[in-house]
Write an enzyme that holds these catalytic residues in place. Structure first.
Site, PDB file in Angstrom:
ATOM      1  N   ASP A 115      33.732   7.790  68.419  1.00  0.00           N
ATOM      2  CA  ASP A 115      34.935   6.996  68.644  1.00  0.00           C
ATOM      3  C   ASP A 115      35.813   7.613  69.727  1.00  0.00           C
ATOM      4  O   ASP A 115      36.299   6.919  70.602  1.00  0.00           O
ATOM      5  CB  ASP A 115      35.728   6.808  67.331  1.00  0.00           C
ATOM      6  CG  ASP A 115      35.975   8.114  66.575  1.00  0.00           C
ATOM      7  OD1 ASP A 115      35.615   9.202  67.078  1.00  0.00           O
ATOM      8  OD2 ASP A 115      36.544   8.045  65.476  1.00  0.00           O
TER       9      ASP A 115
ATOM     10  N   ASP B 207      38.374  14.166  72.008  1.00  0.00           N
ATOM     11  CA  ASP B 207      39.724  14.739  71.990  1.00  0.00           C
ATOM     12  C   ASP B 207      39.616  16.140  72.581  1.00  0.00           C
ATOM     13  O   ASP B 207      39.634  16.283  73.804  1.00  0.00           O
ATOM     14  CB  ASP B 207      40.230  14.701  70.539  1.00  0.00           C
ATOM     15  CG  ASP B 207      41.642  15.222  70.374  1.00  0.00           C
ATOM     16  OD1 ASP B 207      42.416  15.156  71.339  1.00  0.00           O
ATOM     17  OD2 ASP B 207      41.979  15.690  69.273  1.00  0.00           O
TER      18      ASP B 207
ATOM     19  N   ASP C 112      40.601   6.296  61.946  1.00  0.00           N
ATOM     20  CA  ASP C 112      41.403   6.275  60.718  1.00  0.00           C
ATOM     21  C   ASP C 112      42.601   7.208  60.761  1.00  0.00           C
ATOM     22  O   ASP C 112      42.687   8.119  61.587  1.00  0.00           O
ATOM     23  CB  ASP C 112      40.531   6.702  59.540  1.00  0.00           C
ATOM     24  CG  ASP C 112      40.274   8.207  59.546  1.00  0.00           C
ATOM     25  OD1 ASP C 112      39.819   8.722  60.590  1.00  0.00           O
ATOM     26  OD2 ASP C 112      40.567   8.868  58.531  1.00  0.00           O
TER      27      ASP C 112
ATOM     28  N   ARG D  42      40.870   1.771  59.589  1.00  0.00           N
ATOM     29  CA  ARG D  42      39.627   1.670  60.369  1.00  0.00           C
ATOM     30  C   ARG D  42      39.250   0.230  60.662  1.00  0.00           C
ATOM     31  O   ARG D  42      38.555  -0.055  61.626  1.00  0.00           O
ATOM     32  CB  ARG D  42      38.447   2.278  59.594  1.00  0.00           C
ATOM     33  CG  ARG D  42      38.488   3.775  59.454  1.00  0.00           C
ATOM     34  CD  ARG D  42      37.101   4.242  58.977  1.00  0.00           C
ATOM     35  NE  ARG D  42      37.128   5.543  58.326  1.00  0.00           N
ATOM     36  CZ  ARG D  42      37.084   6.707  58.952  1.00  0.00           C
ATOM     37  NH1 ARG D  42      37.053   6.746  60.270  1.00  0.00           N
ATOM     38  NH2 ARG D  42      37.093   7.844  58.290  1.00  0.00           N
TER      39      ARG D  42
HETATM   40  P1  5GP Z   1      37.308  16.596  69.015  1.00  0.00           P
HETATM   41  O1  5GP Z   1      36.243  17.435  68.374  1.00  0.00           O
HETATM   42  O2  5GP Z   1      36.914  15.963  70.304  1.00  0.00           O
HETATM   43  O3  5GP Z   1      38.614  17.331  69.108  1.00  0.00           O
HETATM   44  O4  5GP Z   1      37.661  15.473  67.987  1.00  0.00           O
HETATM   45  C1  5GP Z   1      36.885  14.408  67.748  1.00  0.00           C
HETATM   46  C2  5GP Z   1      37.194  13.855  66.388  1.00  0.00           C
HETATM   47  O5  5GP Z   1      38.577  14.028  65.990  1.00  0.00           O
HETATM   48  C3  5GP Z   1      36.996  12.369  66.464  1.00  0.00           C
HETATM   49  O6  5GP Z   1      35.661  12.029  66.155  1.00  0.00           O
HETATM   50  C4  5GP Z   1      37.987  11.849  65.470  1.00  0.00           C
HETATM   51  O7  5GP Z   1      37.376  11.850  64.196  1.00  0.00           O
HETATM   52  C5  5GP Z   1      39.118  12.847  65.456  1.00  0.00           C
HETATM   53  N1  5GP Z   1      40.275  12.414  66.307  1.00  0.00           N
HETATM   54  C6  5GP Z   1      40.692  12.989  67.459  1.00  0.00           C
HETATM   55  N2  5GP Z   1      41.752  12.339  67.965  1.00  0.00           N
HETATM   56  C7  5GP Z   1      41.998  11.315  67.122  1.00  0.00           C
HETATM   57  C8  5GP Z   1      42.984  10.250  67.112  1.00  0.00           C
HETATM   58  O8  5GP Z   1      43.853  10.086  67.988  1.00  0.00           O
HETATM   59  N3  5GP Z   1      42.920   9.374  66.077  1.00  0.00           N
HETATM   60  C9  5GP Z   1      41.991   9.480  65.081  1.00  0.00           C
HETATM   61  N4  5GP Z   1      42.029   8.573  64.112  1.00  0.00           N
HETATM   62  N5  5GP Z   1      41.046  10.463  65.062  1.00  0.00           N
HETATM   63  C10 5GP Z   1      41.059  11.361  66.072  1.00  0.00           C
HETATM   64 MG    MG Z   2      35.012  11.608  64.164  1.00  0.00          MG
END
Ligand code: 5GP
Ligand code: MG
Length: 178
Positions: A94, A97, A153, A159
């Site tokens: 999705d 980040d 979520d 969701r």
């Molecule tokens: P990363 O490992 O890239 O920091 O984070 C990825 C995961 O963090 C995503 O798959 C998601 O589950 C969660 N996440 C990061 N930012 C957001 C956000 O703005 N909203 C939501 N709902 N989940 C996020």
């Molecule tokens: Mg995720």
């Protein structure tokens, strides 16, 4: 809540991405691997717009809470993952980040004798990257805000929304809905 991407914008963005993917993987044995649970909407919409045969699988990635200075360790559950040996794998999540989730997933899948492993995300958040990679395909770049909807979520709520919205301070103060 403030709508950031409407249903129509998402439909168009995912449609364009489906065309790209079909062009890149034409005649290749493609497996789309979604990251549960947030990717379900983008996987479902993407594969229906792909004009080519495709296999679908899922895996789960959960991060334990890290300390303030180090990210939590990521646990990957690949029990639901079909055999990807010799296939072109496209990992779909999705949101990108910090990038720790995608980076760890790609590393794991690259140990599985796939023919190729690439990444696709619905959203990439601006200015948050902490890893030495970018996703191969990004449908939308968004500002640094907490977003929900279209699979994403807040404590397992929201969701189902057909759009992507920014969760604002007053929404957070109310807590998640039932
Ligand atoms: P990363 O490992 O890239 O920091 O984070 C990825 C995961 O963090 C995503 O798959 C998601 O589950 C969660 N996440 C990061 N930012 C957001 C956000 O703005 N909203 C939501 N709902 N989940 C996020
Ligand atoms: Mg995720």
């Amino acid at each position: 809540m403030k709508i950031l991407l409407t249903e129509e914008q998402i439909r168009q963005g995912v449609g364009h991405m489906a065309q790209n993917v079909a062009r890149i993987y034409a005649d290749r044995p493609l497996s789309i691997i979604g990251v549960l649970t947030g990717s379900i909407m983008v996987v479902a919409d993407l594969v229906r717009r792909l004009d080519m045969p495709v296999r679908i699988g899922f895996l789960r990635a959960s991060s334990y809470r890290g300390s303030a200075t180090s990210p939590g360790e990521l646990s990957i559950n690949a029990d639901l993952l079909p055999d990807v040996k010799g296939r072109d794998v496209l990992v779909v999540d999705d949101i990108f980040d910090t990038g720790h989730t995608m980076s760890a997933l790609l590393q794991r899948l690259r140990g599985m004798e796939a023919a190729s492993v690439r990444s696709l995300v619905l959203l990439r958040k601006h200015g948050r990257k902490e890893v030495n990679m970018e996703p191969d395909h990004v449908v939308f770049d968004i500002p640094d805000a907490f977003v929900v909807g279209y699979g994403l979520d807040y404590e397992d709520a929201y969701r189902h929304l057909p759009y992507v919205a920014v969760l604002e301070a007053e929404d957070l103060a109310l807590g998640p809905p039932q």
